[in-house]
Design an enzyme around this catalytic site. Structure first.
Site, PDB file in Angstrom:
ATOM      1  N   ARG A   1       0.763  -1.114  -0.037  1.00 29.89           N
ATOM      2  CA  ARG A   1       0.012   0.037  -0.004  1.00 29.89           C
ATOM      3  C   ARG A   1       0.830   1.252  -0.162  1.00 29.89           C
ATOM      4  NH1 ARG A   1      -1.905   0.494   6.276  1.00 29.89           N
ATOM      5  NH2 ARG A   1      -0.406  -0.810   7.079  1.00 29.89           N
TER       6      ARG A   1
ATOM      7  N   SER B   1      -4.907   4.620   6.101  1.00 32.72           N
ATOM      8  CA  SER B   1      -4.668   3.137   5.713  1.00 32.72           C
ATOM      9  C   SER B   1      -4.159   2.979   4.386  1.00 32.72           C
ATOM     10  CB  SER B   1      -5.955   2.354   5.976  1.00 32.72           C
ATOM     11  OG  SER B   1      -6.120   2.437   7.177  1.00 32.72           O
TER      12      SER B   1
ATOM     13  N   GLU C   1     -19.072   4.325  -0.022  1.00 32.81           N
ATOM     14  CA  GLU C   1     -18.278   3.741  -1.035  1.00 32.81           C
ATOM     15  C   GLU C   1     -19.132   3.862  -2.266  1.00 32.81           C
ATOM     16  OE1 GLU C   1     -18.700   2.113   1.760  1.00 32.81           O
ATOM     17  OE2 GLU C   1     -16.697   2.089   2.767  1.00 32.81           O
TER      18      GLU C   1
ATOM     19  N   PHE D   1     -14.605  -3.353   0.471  1.00 34.03           N
ATOM     20  CA  PHE D   1     -15.573  -2.302   0.092  1.00 34.03           C
ATOM     21  C   PHE D   1     -15.397  -1.677  -1.113  1.00 34.03           C
ATOM     22  CE2 PHE D   1     -13.945  -1.538   4.624  1.00 34.03           C
ATOM     23  CZ  PHE D   1     -14.875  -2.614   5.316  1.00 34.03           C
TER      24      PHE D   1
ATOM     25  N   HIS E   1      -5.706  -3.921   1.561  1.00 32.60           N
ATOM     26  CA  HIS E   1      -5.900  -4.668   2.654  1.00 32.60           C
ATOM     27  C   HIS E   1      -6.549  -5.958   1.889  1.00 32.60           C
ATOM     28  CE1 HIS E   1      -4.782  -1.297   4.796  1.00 32.60           C
ATOM     29  NE2 HIS E   1      -4.937  -2.043   6.143  1.00 32.60           N
TER      30      HIS E   1
ATOM     31  N   ASP F   1      -7.955  -8.255  11.646  1.00 33.42           N
ATOM     32  CA  ASP F   1      -9.101  -7.969  11.568  1.00 33.42           C
ATOM     33  C   ASP F   1      -9.968  -8.844  11.166  1.00 33.42           C
ATOM     34  OD1 ASP F   1      -8.930  -4.965  12.092  1.00 33.42           O
ATOM     35  OD2 ASP F   1      -8.836  -4.463  10.140  1.00 33.42           O
TER      36      ASP F   1
ATOM     37  N   ARG G   1      -1.562  -4.906   3.001  1.00 36.85           N
ATOM     38  CA  ARG G   1      -1.366  -4.234   4.240  1.00 36.85           C
ATOM     39  C   ARG G   1       0.027  -4.619   4.685  1.00 36.85           C
ATOM     40  NH1 ARG G   1      -2.322  -5.624   9.682  1.00 36.85           N
ATOM     41  NH2 ARG G   1      -2.304  -3.846  11.180  1.00 36.85           N
TER      42      ARG G   1
END
Lengths: 320, 283
Positions: free
Chosen positions: A16, A43, A64, A89, A115, A123, A173
């Site tokens: 990222r 992020s 989104e 998302f 991610h 998560d 990530r």
């Protein structure tokens, strides 16, 4: 036993960050590049762009669907929107918006998805999308890219800014080895043969390219010479490179941080079945959701690491 | 384009209604009710309000733009586009047929002039229009962006994401119109999913709201759009609640959801056309 790796690294970084740095550079090169993000600027590493070009950056809040529509609209008048959020998302949540407003309408939108996959880690499964490549590759007009390390992600980000048409760019990530060259040229749709071999081909994408590099050294220690091909572009797929390699090696393994259903392996299988039905073994998630854990633990538990690529290569070899 | 008299514009409305009915009748599919109710809006917009160029350019720089979010009104939109010179009127006869540029719902895929985004899956248009409006601002382009939505469409959540965004960013070069006919496929909106106080809703979201009480009176529609234009550039997005009657112009179609998605048969078409004089010549 120390492995004789064909590619090595001195530094680890998240892909990222490669996106974030590439995005900033793309913004400096082209004033039409604009950014959107749904409350994940930190992020997605989009903060440097936002700071340098505040008037060209749009925080959309946690919305989104609206973000995808906005991005499609911004292309009308010549902007090149990079819309960023987590891969979950950025795809499943907004599939219909992408389908109608971006892909069917053929808009020059760059969907930037962080991610992705199991390596999101702690998560857990709500965020660990493993179906995104499949959903995106099914859409007509869509280009689908899944780079393997910081350098390749940065290069890919710069390349998609210059490509006309909708693109899905997937990255992640975890801190990951940087083993490809800085300032590399990224050619969309062109597979990269990283290691020559004669016995079996490993086609890998994303984080699993590194695992493939490790697997190649493990196999070589046992006298098996694997060819490693980096498939950074899932669509359009470089069928020529795939067929040329399998014509030589006679069997293959696909490796990806994604469901086996609908992933890179499926695309390779479609190619082989039509032109050269050679044995193919899949390394991917087998019809299950993920869970919380560290990236390394998860890759091991779900069978996505170098050891599993080695096992798959041996299975493929036995079927020759 | 030279300004037309209100009588001339009225004639275009009547012809548009004939076009819509003949188009959906010819393929025995499509949505006649809402475009009949929006004829005055389409004509007021394209023949009076929009500063546009029928020599179509996708990027729309230096022009007012229009987006149709409720894409099932395609027959009405295609008619007004053809009648204002975007493509030959004759092409209306290809509506919904194989190999046509006039898809069931509007699309850019076949490169029909006048269309800048696909619509049909509801609730997406406002977001797209906002993006286009913000690009206009970035480009220093002082023209406006218009959008039409259905009232039933407001049941989609994305609309309210966009509503919040528009006010937050003060997108004041956008004029949204809601076709407030109170009908949707399954019945009246009050029964299906009550919209309650729409004016208060949009105001609470931070929009400047005007109401056009008689959306089937051409003069009222023109005045409403004129007023909306006068409110642009003041820091708020503009909402024009346009009260129309679904099926307006045909006595047995007006005011009911029954003609939302059903075409007339031969006999019904003849009866309907008998109430609408051929003013500009049928396609």
């Amino acid at each position: 036993m120390s492995l004789d790796l064909k590619f090595t690294y001195t530094e680890k970084k998240d892909t990222r960050s490669g996106f974030g740095d590439g995005f900033l550079e793309a913004g400096r090169r082209n004033p039409n590049v604009v950014g959107l993000c749904a409350d994940l600027i930190g992020s997605l590493k989009m903060g440097d762009f936002q700071k340098e070009f505040p008037e060209r950056f749009f925080q959309t809040g946690i919305a989104e669907a609206n973000m995808i529509g906005l991005a499609a609209g911004m292309t009308i008048g010549g902007k090149i929107p990079f819309a960023g959020t987590f891969a979950n998302f950025a795809t499943g949540r907004v599939y219909d918006q992408i389908r109608q407003s971006v892909a069917y309408s053929d808009k020059n939108v760059k969907i930037c998805a962080s991610h992705a996959g199991l390596t999101l880690g702690e998560d857990g499964a709500t965020h660990q999308i493993l179906e995104d490549l499949g959903m995106m590759k099914m859409l007509p007009h869509m280009t689908v890219i899944n780079p393997c390390d910081y350098n390749q992600t940065k290069a890919a980000t710069l390349a998609i800014a210059e490509h006309e048409g909708p693109v899905y760019l997937r990255f992640g990530r975890p801190s990951w080895p940087i083993f490809t060259p800085t300032d590399q040229k990224f050619e969309i749709g062109k597979a990269w043969k990283m290691i020559d071999g004669k016995d079996v081909t490993i086609f890998a994408t994303g984080h699993l390219v590194w695992e493939a590099v490790v697997a190649e050294a493990m196999l070589r220690a046992e006298g098996i010479h694997a060819e490693v091909i980096n498939i950074h572009t899932i669509k359009p797929l470089d069928e020529e490179a795939i067929l040329e390699s399998v014509a030589k090696t006679g069997c293959a393994v696909s490796a990806e941080e994604h469901q086996i259903n609908g992933g890179l392996g499926d695309s390779i299988a479609q190619t082989l079945i039509r032109h050269n039905p050679a044995p193919l073994e899949y390394v991917g998630v087998n019809d299950s959701f993920g869970e919380s854990g560290t990236p390394t633990q998860l890759l091991e538990k779900y069978g996505l690491n170098a050891e599993n690529i080695v096992k798959a290569a041996k299975r493929a070899l036995e079927r020759k | 384009m030279e300004k037309k008299s209100i009588e001339d514009l009225q004639k275009i409305c009547t012809q548009l209604r004939r076009d819509v009915l003949r188009m959906v009748h010819a393929v025995q599919s499509g949505h006649p009710g809402a475009p009949l109710g929006c004829a005055e809006f389409f004509v007021a917009l394209y023949f009076d309000q929009l500063r546009h160029n029928p020599d179509f350019k996708m990027n729309g720089k230096g022009e007012d733009l229009f987006f149709l979010s409720n894409g099932h009104l395609s027959a009405g939109w295609y008619s007004v586009l053809a009648r204002s010179g975007y493509f030959p009127v004759e092409e209306l006869k290809t509506f919904r047929k194989l190999n046509s540029r006039l898809q069931g719902h509007p699309a850019t895929h076949e490169h029909l002039p006048g269309i800048r985004i696909a619509s049909g899956s509801l609730g997406q248009g406002l977001s797209v229009a906002l993006g286009a409006a913000q690009t206009k601002k970035l480009n220093g382009d002082d023209k406006l962006v218009y959008i039409l939505m259905g009232d039933g469409e407001l049941q989609e959540g994305q609309v309210w994401e966009a509503a919040m965004y528009a006010a937050h960013y003060g997108v004041d070069n956008l004029i949204a119109t809601v076709d407030y006919n109170g009908q949707q496929i399954d019945g009246p909106t009050t029964k299906i999913m009550d919209l309650k106080n729409l004016k208060a809703k949009w105001e609470a979201f931070g929009w400047e709201v005007i109401e056009t009480k008689n959306g089937n009176d051409l003069k009222s529609v023109m005045e409403g759009l004129e007023k909306a234009k006068s409110l642009t550039g003041k820091g708020k997005p503009i909402m024009n609640l346009l009260y129309t009657e679904m099926g307006y112009g045909v006595d047995f179609m007006v005011g009911t959801h029954k003609w939302h998605g059903s075409p007339p048969n031969d006999e019904q078409l003849a009866k309907a056309l008998g109430q609408l004089e051929e003013t500009l010549g049928d396609y």
